[in-house]
Design a protein around this motif. Structure first.
Motif, PDB file in Angstrom:
ATOM      1  N   ASP A 309       0.825  -1.203   0.000  1.00  9.61           N
ATOM      2  CA  ASP A 309       0.000   0.000   0.000  1.00  9.61           C
ATOM      3  C   ASP A 309       0.865   1.260   0.000  1.00  9.61           C
ATOM      4  N   GLU A 310       1.868   1.274   0.871  1.00 14.78           N
ATOM      5  CA  GLU A 310       2.725   2.453   0.989  1.00 14.78           C
ATOM      6  C   GLU A 310       3.504   2.702  -0.304  1.00 14.78           C
ATOM      7  N   TYR A 311       4.089   1.652  -0.830  1.00 16.51           N
ATOM      8  CA  TYR A 311       4.911   1.808  -2.031  1.00 16.51           C
ATOM      9  C   TYR A 311       4.060   2.202  -3.238  1.00 16.51           C
ATOM     10  N   ASP A 312       2.914   1.525  -3.434  1.00 16.10           N
ATOM     11  CA  ASP A 312       2.083   1.836  -4.591  1.00 16.10           C
ATOM     12  C   ASP A 312       1.580   3.271  -4.524  1.00 16.10           C
ATOM     13  N   ALA A 313       1.200   3.722  -3.348  1.00 16.03           N
ATOM     14  CA  ALA A 313       0.742   5.102  -3.203  1.00 16.03           C
ATOM     15  C   ALA A 313       1.871   6.088  -3.492  1.00 16.03           C
ATOM     16  N   ALA A 314       3.076   5.781  -3.027  1.00 13.98           N
ATOM     17  CA  ALA A 314       4.213   6.676  -3.242  1.00 13.98           C
ATOM     18  C   ALA A 314       4.594   6.733  -4.717  1.00 13.98           C
ATOM     19  N   VAL A 315       4.576   5.590  -5.378  1.00 13.89           N
ATOM     20  CA  VAL A 315       4.892   5.559  -6.809  1.00 13.89           C
ATOM     21  C   VAL A 315       3.849   6.333  -7.604  1.00 13.89           C
ATOM     22  N   THR A 316       2.595   6.133  -7.267  1.00 18.23           N
ATOM     23  CA  THR A 316       1.521   6.851  -7.953  1.00 18.23           C
ATOM     24  C   THR A 316       1.681   8.358  -7.785  1.00 18.23           C
ATOM     25  N   LYS A 317       2.004   8.794  -6.582  1.00 21.29           N
ATOM     26  CA  LYS A 317       2.181  10.215  -6.318  1.00 21.29           C
ATOM     27  C   LYS A 317       3.366  10.784  -7.084  1.00 21.29           C
ATOM     28  N   SER A 318       4.438  10.008  -7.192  1.00 23.08           N
ATOM     29  CA  SER A 318       5.651  10.494  -7.860  1.00 23.08           C
ATOM     30  C   SER A 318       5.552  10.434  -9.376  1.00 23.08           C
ATOM     31  N   GLY A 319       4.583   9.666  -9.894  1.00 28.38           N
ATOM     32  CA  GLY A 319       4.451   9.529 -11.342  1.00 28.38           C
ATOM     33  C   GLY A 319       5.436   8.561 -11.958  1.00 28.38           C
ATOM     34  N   SER A 320       6.109   7.769 -11.132  1.00 34.64           N
ATOM     35  CA  SER A 320       7.067   6.786 -11.643  1.00 34.64           C
ATOM     36  C   SER A 320       6.380   5.435 -11.817  1.00 34.64           C
ATOM     37  N   TRP A 321       7.156   4.397 -12.073  1.00 35.99           N
ATOM     38  CA  TRP A 321       6.593   3.070 -12.332  1.00 35.99           C
ATOM     39  C   TRP A 321       7.095   2.096 -11.282  1.00 35.99           C
ATOM     40  N   PRO A 322       6.208   1.259 -10.709  1.00 41.77           N
ATOM     41  CA  PRO A 322       6.635   0.342  -9.647  1.00 41.77           C
ATOM     42  C   PRO A 322       7.382  -0.869 -10.181  1.00 41.77           C
ATOM     43  N   ASN A 323       8.129  -1.489  -9.297  1.00 41.68           N
ATOM     44  CA  ASN A 323       8.787  -2.759  -9.626  1.00 41.68           C
ATOM     45  C   ASN A 323       8.949  -3.564  -8.348  1.00 41.68           C
ATOM     46  N   TRP A 324       9.059  -4.892  -8.517  1.00 38.26           N
ATOM     47  CA  TRP A 324       9.108  -5.809  -7.375  1.00 38.26           C
ATOM     48  C   TRP A 324      10.117  -6.914  -7.638  1.00 38.26           C
ATOM     49  N   VAL A 325      10.730  -7.381  -6.569  1.00 36.02           N
ATOM     50  CA  VAL A 325      11.676  -8.491  -6.674  1.00 36.02           C
ATOM     51  C   VAL A 325      11.659  -9.269  -5.362  1.00 36.02           C
ATOM     52  N   LEU A 326      11.801 -10.578  -5.460  1.00 30.52           N
ATOM     53  CA  LEU A 326      11.849 -11.433  -4.270  1.00 30.52           C
ATOM     54  C   LEU A 326      13.200 -12.111  -4.082  1.00 30.52           C
ATOM     55  N   GLY A 327      14.054 -12.098  -5.091  1.00 28.84           N
ATOM     56  CA  GLY A 327      15.348 -12.756  -4.948  1.00 28.84           C
ATOM     57  C   GLY A 327      16.327 -12.305  -6.002  1.00 28.84           C
ATOM     58  N   ASN A 328      17.603 -12.408  -5.686  1.00 31.33           N
ATOM     59  CA  ASN A 328      18.659 -12.113  -6.655  1.00 31.33           C
ATOM     60  C   ASN A 328      19.968 -12.747  -6.176  1.00 31.33           C
ATOM     61  N   HIS A 329      21.060 -12.391  -6.831  1.00 24.92           N
ATOM     62  CA  HIS A 329      22.352 -13.015  -6.555  1.00 24.92           C
ATOM     63  C   HIS A 329      22.956 -12.597  -5.221  1.00 24.92           C
ATOM     64  N   ASP A 330      22.347 -11.609  -4.564  1.00 21.17           N
ATOM     65  CA  ASP A 330      22.849 -11.129  -3.275  1.00 21.17           C
ATOM     66  C   ASP A 330      21.950 -11.505  -2.103  1.00 21.17           C
ATOM     67  N   GLN A 331      20.818 -12.153  -2.374  1.00 22.60           N
ATOM     68  CA  GLN A 331      19.848 -12.462  -1.324  1.00 22.60           C
ATOM     69  C   GLN A 331      19.496 -13.945  -1.356  1.00 22.60           C
ATOM     70  N   HIS A 332      19.355 -14.546  -0.190  1.00 25.50           N
ATOM     71  CA  HIS A 332      18.991 -15.957  -0.149  1.00 25.50           C
ATOM     72  C   HIS A 332      17.683 -16.189  -0.897  1.00 25.50           C
ATOM     73  N   ARG A 333      17.550 -17.364  -1.493  1.00 30.68           N
ATOM     74  CA  ARG A 333      16.397 -17.659  -2.347  1.00 30.68           C
ATOM     75  C   ARG A 333      15.099 -17.571  -1.555  1.00 30.68           C
ATOM     76  N   PHE A 334      14.065 -17.060  -2.230  1.00 23.82           N
ATOM     77  CA  PHE A 334      12.833 -16.797  -1.492  1.00 23.82           C
ATOM     78  C   PHE A 334      12.117 -18.078  -1.090  1.00 23.82           C
ATOM     79  N   ALA A 335      12.311 -19.184  -1.825  1.00 24.67           N
ATOM     80  CA  ALA A 335      11.703 -20.448  -1.404  1.00 24.67           C
ATOM     81  C   ALA A 335      12.278 -20.904  -0.065  1.00 24.67           C
ATOM     82  N   THR A 336      13.531 -20.555   0.193  1.00 29.87           N
ATOM     83  CA  THR A 336      14.152 -20.853   1.485  1.00 29.87           C
ATOM     84  C   THR A 336      13.663 -19.880   2.554  1.00 29.87           C
ATOM     85  N   ARG A 337      13.556 -18.613   2.194  1.00 31.48           N
ATOM     86  CA  ARG A 337      13.194 -17.596   3.186  1.00 31.48           C
ATOM     87  C   ARG A 337      11.754 -17.749   3.671  1.00 31.48           C
TER      88      ARG A 337
END
Length: 554
Positions: A309-337
């Motif tokens: 809710d907070e992020y979507d509202a902030a992105v909408t207010k700023s006029g930018s575009w949202p993005n999301w991520v759950l895992g990458n090469h620097d973070q433990h895999r989300f299936a484990t987390r």
């Protein structure tokens, strides 16, 4: 179906490949470009839009490619410029975009620029890096720390000065205050775009500028022994300095010389500061300031809903575009987390929220962190910080892709061990087995991407979370789903629900973060159509424990 006004990087899905670990075609135990080219049909089958490659530039590999020795060439470990050109051509033929990891904050100490810079104090390249005399007591110039442990300074015997590095000593920091450095970095972007690259993920975006006075950073009062040493300081002189935005606007200008190119910026900052890196319509900066908050948020319905809710509202207010991520090469895999039971709930969340999702290789089959024996640890973040290696080490999420049940999971034909050990569960969790099972995680992922790609509501529609009366995501009986107050009865604190809407199309997403069944009492669901359930069959009367449901509302 996509919305005509959206760019590919808004409507699509980005898929990150860690090249060392995806597919080895040469039999040396390390993945390469030809290996990826040979798997392009598989990648296209996933319903993704773009492939992002972690660094493949020439490098001594002290930080596995994030120490660049030649920004305009491919490391022989991965192949050649010709191999890269073939990959781009074949990817484009399949409708896939290609993105590269760009590392502008620091080079390798083996880069010719740094070799020249350290040759003498009056060398023309000297000011391309950040040098300081020893302190008055003869030690390091200030108290700045490396992300990988220890001081952020290394003494150069030949010239009698220290050079700055916020990672390993083999990664000296470039001086972005020098316009020659910025010109060279922009020219590097042009070099790769001329070769067909569609976009860039820019490494440590928010670290480019440093305090010109090199002042000590204040101590962090919340730091405790046993935490990473880097966290012992408050980084007011090495992170998020205002001039950083000037540098990013220069990079953006170089991208805008070409049609339909984009960049994603790696930025670990609070949401209000993060979104400033998108810039403004008059002075655009980064197309997608990377939003890592979903990785860092406690996995429960209330906290996740609050974040979204907070992020979507902030992105909408700023006029930018949202993005999301759950895992990458620097973070433990989300299936484990999040745990196996919640894996599909998390996958559904990622692929149905408003904005651009980034998927990490292997997450589509539910890969988990691999076990790395002590004698196989290679990550400098772990080797440099043995006291916090278990949490800081990044090897577990970088293990080879699990293709089949053959030796080394089909990743390599090498007789010797691959560069990292294959996760022990590869005989059960692999692409070949899941291809044959219509109820597998892989085919659930494909079902989600098909739904997303065919739905204007899921691709670019609005987001609205279900209203709550108690501050937790419960749903209250008697409120119309189509009337603006989205509530439901006794779903419990473990449920997060939201509606994605475009014109007359409405998709309801229900996610049960708990283990208990949640009774549903929604008259509107009587005329709704079930699009997908993570449990297979479903009805409108109950949301089972650990279940995700998608409904087309009439």
């Amino acid at each position: 179906m996509t919305l005509p006004s959206l760019k590919w990087w808004q409507s699509g899905i980005i898929y990150q490949i860690y090249p060392r670990s995806f597919q080895d075609s040469g039999g040396d135990g390390v993945g390469d470009l030809k290996g990826v080219t040979g798997r392009l049909d598989y990648l296209a089958s996933l319903g993704i839009t773009a492939i992002w490659f972690s660094p493949v530039f020439t490098s001594p590999m002290k930080d596995f490619g994030y120490d660049v020795a030649d920004y305009k060439n491919i490391d022989p470990l991965f192949g050649t410029l010709e191999d890269f050109g073939e990959l781009v051509e074949q990817a484009h033929a399949r409708g896939l975009k290609v993105m590269l990891d760009f590392v502008p904050n620091h080079s390798s100490d083996e880069h010719p620029w740094f070799v020249e810079a350290r040759s003498s104090r009056d060398n023309p390249k000297r000011d391309w890096y950040m040098w300081r005399d020893p302190s008055t007591t003869g030690g390091v110039p200030n108290n700045w720390k490396s992300f990988f442990g220890g001081d952020a300074w290394t003494f150069d015997q030949q010239t009698g000065q220290y050079y700055l590095h916020q990672f390993v000593s083999g990664q000296p920091e470039l001086n972005w205050a020098n316009p020659e450095v910025r010109h060279e970095m922009a020219d590097t972007l042009r070099f790769w775009m001329q070769r067909g690259v569609d976009g860039f993920r820019v490494d440590v975006f928010w670290l480019l500028a440093k305090d010109p006075e090199f002042r000590d950073e204040p101590r962090n009062p919340d730091w405790r022994p046993g935490q990473p040493e880097h966290n012992s300081l408050t980084h007011i002189y090495t992170q998020d300095l205002p001039v950083t935005h000037d540098y990013i606007r220069e990079m953006r200008a170089a991208l805008d010389e070409f049609d339909d190119r984009m960049m994603v910026g790696e930025i670990y900052l609070p949401i209000d500061k993060l979104l400033t890196y998108a810039g403004t319509p008059e002075a655009p900066e980064c197309h997608l300031p990377f939003n890592f908050h979903l990785i860092l948020t406690p996995w429960n319905a209330a906290d996740v809903r609050r974040l979204v809710d907070e992020y979507d509202a902030a992105v909408t207010k700023s006029g930018s575009w949202p993005n999301w991520v759950l895992g990458n090469h620097d973070q433990h895999r989300f299936a484990t987390r999040v745990g196996r039971a919640q894996y599909r709930v998390a996958q559904t969340l990622l692929l149905t929220l408003r904005g651009t999702p980034t998927v990490y290789y292997g997450d589509e089959i539910g890969m988990e962190d691999g076990h790395i024996p002590e004698n196989r640890v290679v990550d400098p973040a772990a080797l440099g910080q043995p006291e916090v290696a278990a949490s800081a080490g990044r090897d577990p999420e970088r293990t080879p892709m699990q293709w089949d049940t053959s030796p080394h999971a089909g990743f390599t034909s090498a007789r010797a061990e691959p560069w990292l050990p294959v996760a022990e569960n590869f005989t059960a969790v692999n692409v070949a087995a899941q291809e044959q099972d219509p109820r597998s995680d892989l085919n659930y992922f494909r079902a989600l991407t098909r739904l997303r790609g065919g739905s204007a509501a899921l691709t670019g529609g609005s987001y609205r979370s279900l209203e709550t009366a108690t501050g937790t995501p419960t749903l209250q009986e008697g409120t119309s789903l189509t009337g603006g107050g989205y509530q439901n009865v006794q779903a419990g604190s473990g449920v997060f629900g939201y509606v994605r809407e475009h014109d007359a199309e409405k998709v309801l997403v229900l996610l049960n973060f708990g283990t208990e069944d949640a009774p549903l009492s929604l008259p509107e669901l009587e005329g709704a159509t079930l699009l997908l359930s993570s449990h297979g069959e479903a009805d409108s009367s109950v949301l089972r424990g650990n279940e995700a449901q998608l409904w087309q509302l009439s």
